[in-house]
Design an enzyme around this catalytic site. Sequence first.
Site, PDB file in Angstrom:
ATOM      1  N   ASN A   7       0.864  -1.181   0.000  1.00  0.00           N
ATOM      2  CA  ASN A   7       0.000   0.000   0.000  1.00  0.00           C
ATOM      3  C   ASN A   7       0.904   1.237   0.000  1.00  0.00           C
ATOM      4  OD1 ASN A   7      -1.810   2.031   0.508  1.00  0.00           O
ATOM      5  ND2 ASN A   7      -2.691   1.118   2.358  1.00  0.00           N
ATOM      6  N   ARG A  90      -2.609  -1.979  -3.437  1.00  0.00           N
ATOM      7  CA  ARG A  90      -3.851  -1.251  -3.159  1.00  0.00           C
ATOM      8  C   ARG A  90      -3.887   0.016  -3.999  1.00  0.00           C
ATOM      9  NH1 ARG A  90      -5.772   2.565   1.710  1.00  0.00           N
ATOM     10  NH2 ARG A  90      -7.922   2.640   1.046  1.00  0.00           N
ATOM     11  N   HIS A 179     -12.848   3.323  -0.012  1.00  0.00           N
ATOM     12  CA  HIS A 179     -12.906   2.269   1.008  1.00  0.00           C
ATOM     13  C   HIS A 179     -13.665   1.047   0.489  1.00  0.00           C
ATOM     14  CE1 HIS A 179     -12.828   5.694   4.193  1.00  0.00           C
ATOM     15  NE2 HIS A 179     -11.610   5.189   4.112  1.00  0.00           N
ATOM     16  N   ARG A 240     -10.810  16.033   7.353  1.00  0.00           N
ATOM     17  CA  ARG A 240     -11.487  16.373   6.086  1.00  0.00           C
ATOM     18  C   ARG A 240     -12.881  16.894   6.374  1.00  0.00           C
ATOM     19  NH1 ARG A 240     -10.558  10.697   3.120  1.00  0.00           N
ATOM     20  NH2 ARG A 240      -8.645  10.299   4.249  1.00  0.00           N
ATOM     21  N   GLU A 386      -8.809  -5.085   4.916  1.00  0.00           N
ATOM     22  CA  GLU A 386      -8.633  -4.754   3.501  1.00  0.00           C
ATOM     23  C   GLU A 386      -7.471  -5.536   2.890  1.00  0.00           C
ATOM     24  OE1 GLU A 386      -8.974  -0.753   5.197  1.00  0.00           O
ATOM     25  OE2 GLU A 386      -9.560  -0.130   3.193  1.00  0.00           O
TER      26      GLU A 386
END
Length: 401
Positions: A7, A90, A179, A240, A386
């Site tokens: 990742n 990823r 996601h 965010r 994940e």
Amino acid sequence: MYILVVNAGSSSLKYQLFDMESERVMAKGLCECIGIDGGHMKHQAGEKKFEKFENIPTHAEATKMMVAMLTDKEYGCIDSLEQISAVGHRIVQGGPWLVQSVPVNEDSLEKLRRCLDLAPLHTKPHLLGIEGCLAVMPDIPQVLVIDTAFHQTMPPKAYMYPIPYELYEKYAIRRYGFHGTSHRYVSGKCIEYMGGKAEGTRIITCHLGNGSSISAVKDGKIIDTSMGFTPLDGIIMGSRCGAVDPAIVPFIMEKENIAPSAMQSWMNKKCGLLGVSGVDSDMRKVMAAMNAGNERAKLAYDILVYDIKKYIGAYSAAMNGVDAIVFTAGIGENDETVRADVCADMEYLGVKLDAEKNAAVRKLPEPKLISAPDSKVRVYVIETNEELVIASDTRKIVFGD
Ligand code: ADP
């Protein structure tokens, strides 16, 4: 069979090596502050832990450090790289071009390069991570696992923004959702817990971490999700802003004399829980401040809970009801107060939490069902994974099983 999951982010590279027979993580690690001061590497294989502080100039250098650690005599877990059967990467944004997991080849890399325009901050490091891996492991098959892929089943009415259609066509501006790998994993688990048949199930998955998104999963397929063209959309997050009136953006830019790229960074790094509370983007710190009487921390918390509730209401409406709500990721898995407050006053929907189970989630065996026996809607806490999805997809693409 060993599969390596990579990742690569803007200044970091994370990895996990899976033994696919047992689905066990053999080794994992992290290179931080790539290309900036404060380089740092952490690696762990079973009980063996390694850490060093040293500048890491490039992602290529980070991949070299990763393979050196995996094969290290003292801290590694394999003798040679040939033991790695495949590498899964990823990928955050696949755009309209990469809509499922694919092998790394000229065609898929060309499609990924097209995503540079849509998501430069994620795509650039992804490409560097892939190049780094191809350089040190040229003969090992590699796969791209796309975070936006699971959201591809959204109907146009959910993914189109009300902007001139030509701009959608010209720039591929639409809701993509993020996601996806997590929503796919936890909704899949939830379906398994509910009897294994996807048909007829209506699930709302709440991935609540530093970045947060909520999805509506009907018959095992995404029909809507809160993140949009970028991972900025949707609910309030750590730093965010989530969805705001779009007119606020040019208003602030003009008043504060902020350029577009700086505004982008401001909306990603200075808003959310951090911006409202003035305390931190980390939920634990916001909670601590709130519990100590900080009113702005309480306001940030209230916005978060309210946002989640609104999405649950909206997605229940979109699916003509809801059978299960899933909480996952850092906040969803660990914060019992958020879960309790989100599920409070939801009798209209048939949601009734079991307070004791909710408070004792860590001790509950799987499946971690925290709704009361007479709750019409099941509420689960499901730990996301994940990396395992990336490893499994990589195996399927390369070996077909
Ligand atoms: P990322 O989006 O970076 O993968 P995570 O899923 O790890 O993030 O979630 C990080 C968030 O989870 C942080 O806001 C952190 O404070 C929160 N978190 C982790 N543990 C707890 C806890 N025990 N209670 C409340 N929040 C927690």
